[in-house]
Write a protein that holds these residues in place. Sequence first.
Motif, PDB file in Angstrom:
ATOM      1  N   ASN A   3      24.008  37.191  -4.564  1.00 61.98           N
ATOM      2  CA  ASN A   3      22.934  37.688  -5.411  1.00 61.98           C
ATOM      3  C   ASN A   3      23.138  39.164  -5.659  1.00 61.98           C
ATOM      4  O   ASN A   3      22.533  40.004  -5.042  1.00 61.98           O
ATOM      5  N   PRO A   5      23.777  42.526  -7.533  1.00 63.23           N
ATOM      6  CA  PRO A   5      23.261  43.348  -8.526  1.00 63.23           C
ATOM      7  C   PRO A   5      24.259  43.453  -9.609  1.00 63.23           C
ATOM      8  O   PRO A   5      25.271  42.945  -9.643  1.00 63.23           O
ATOM      9  N   TRP A 213      12.397  35.136  -6.176  1.00 68.86           N
ATOM     10  CA  TRP A 213      12.109  35.920  -7.374  1.00 68.86           C
ATOM     11  C   TRP A 213      13.167  35.756  -8.460  1.00 68.86           C
ATOM     12  O   TRP A 213      12.888  35.987  -9.639  1.00 68.86           O
ATOM     13  N   TYR A 214      14.371  35.330  -8.099  1.00 64.85           N
ATOM     14  CA  TYR A 214      15.372  35.057  -9.121  1.00 64.85           C
ATOM     15  C   TYR A 214      14.935  33.868  -9.983  1.00 64.85           C
ATOM     16  O   TYR A 214      15.080  33.882 -11.208  1.00 64.85           O
ATOM     17  N   THR A 391      18.982  41.286 -14.338  1.00 70.63           N
ATOM     18  CA  THR A 391      17.953  42.266 -14.031  1.00 70.63           C
ATOM     19  C   THR A 391      18.040  43.461 -14.977  1.00 70.63           C
ATOM     20  O   THR A 391      19.070  43.688 -15.601  1.00 70.63           O
ATOM     21  N   TRP A 397      18.100  49.956 -10.335  1.00 69.44           N
ATOM     22  CA  TRP A 397      17.614  48.638  -9.944  1.00 69.44           C
ATOM     23  C   TRP A 397      17.970  48.298  -8.496  1.00 69.44           C
ATOM     24  O   TRP A 397      17.244  47.568  -7.823  1.00 69.44           O
ATOM     25  N   GLU A 401      15.616  46.356  -5.467  1.00 73.21           N
ATOM     26  CA  GLU A 401      15.935  45.220  -4.617  1.00 73.21           C
ATOM     27  C   GLU A 401      15.930  45.574  -3.133  1.00 73.21           C
ATOM     28  O   GLU A 401      15.753  44.705  -2.280  1.00 73.21           O
ATOM     29  N   ASN A 404      11.804  45.189  -2.484  1.00 67.89           N
ATOM     30  CA  ASN A 404      11.429  44.519  -3.721  1.00 67.89           C
ATOM     31  C   ASN A 404       9.924  44.229  -3.814  1.00 67.89           C
ATOM     32  O   ASN A 404       9.412  43.381  -3.085  1.00 67.89           O
ATOM     33  N   LYS A 407       8.481  40.387  -4.527  1.00 66.44           N
ATOM     34  CA  LYS A 407       8.273  39.376  -3.480  1.00 66.44           C
ATOM     35  C   LYS A 407       6.835  39.358  -2.960  1.00 66.44           C
ATOM     36  O   LYS A 407       6.191  38.301  -2.948  1.00 66.44           O
TER      37      LYS A 407
END
Length: 437
Positions: A3, A5, A213-214, A391, A397, A401, A404, A407
């Motif tokens: 996951n 970035p 959240w993805y 994102t 960003w 994360e 975050n 969440k």
Amino acid sequence: MKNRPGPHLSGLRRFGPHRTAPRSAALLAATALAASALTGCGYLPGTGGGTTTVTVWLMKGSASDGFVQRFTKDFESGHKNIKLDVRIQEWGGIGAKVTAAVRSGDGPDLIEVGNTQVAMYAESGGLRDLTLESVRDLGSKDWLPGLADPGSINGAQYGIPWYAANRVVIYNKDLFRDAGITAVPRTRTQWIKDTEQLNSGGRQGIYLAGQDWYTLSGFIWDEGGELAEEAGGNYTGALDTPAAMRGMAFYKELQGLGDGPKNADEAHPQQADVFARGDVAQIIAVPGTAQTILKDNPRLKGKLGFFPIPGRTAAKPSAVFTGGSDLIIPDKARHGDAAVGVVEALAGRKWQTELARTMSYVPNKTTLAGVVKGEEGTAAMAAGAARGRATPNSPRWAAVEADNPIKPYMTEVLTGQDAGTAAKKASKLLTDELVDR
């Protein structure tokens, strides 16, 4: 999938040394410079010159040893004056290592980076502008947006899409059959109806963690919303817009059709472990998760199916978060011109096909989706990838994360707190993290 970035907006911030030249002038100048540089250094076929060693950093797990060996042998056989030195890097701590390499000019000539990391590295102005090659040689019009857009800063292409991966629905065929469901859903409405039907008799219709959240991001984009909106080079949190809140409302409806925790993400516990028990009908994950499931429960072999996350209509699947990698060349790379040829090979049809089939990835172009159609999971992933997003294209960003706010916002909504109030609070926290200081 890592996951890391992979968005949607071509960054309008002004990064890099190529910020003011008009596109037509820039392309003409780049063409002349590229031809001159390649010829002068002996990199074009038949021009002579000594052997050049191009140092390449690839990330651990992105390509098998066999793929790297085959590519290296093939490339060197077609480029007699270029040798490849491929060095595998660990993901942990890679950000600082790449940043230092880009700034110093003493590092590699070509680097694989997470697709949404390109903006962070481009902020210093240390990446080579590959716009010319993108348009002229690499067929950029067909690239997956979730890979291409994060690599585009102020209209210039600094990151070249390499491969993609995104979430699909993995389902238990036996549980679908037992519930009388004979076809996988293609719309959200049918998906909810089927999941309600599956969520009975000691079964979970779906296991969906409360802080995934993805997955939420895809529902927000599908409604026409954004995580954050850009204006004048700055980003403002947008979770409190009507569209984004509709995405969260759908997430809440779906999440309630199973026993997923409302205050944890998909790794706590690992959702593959939960699914492997055999009483969960569906999870949302990358197709490769199936291998973990089968390792935990070999009795599920032949019983796992895959379909794209359904969209609002049957015409197209849901938008999804696209993870994956881009290829960058530091502006100070000692052998940057030769590295361009390596990028073009890795991003071209032959080696995109080989990588996709070897690693079960989605190729970098929508026009190459057919090369994986024989693999059910990868084909489902490729269908979703056509609507892939990523994102917000901000170099900050990564800070979002790290702590975050999306969440806890999700948990607040799922546990019955006022959705509007929670969304406004989370949006403000996003804005505070993303503001251009």
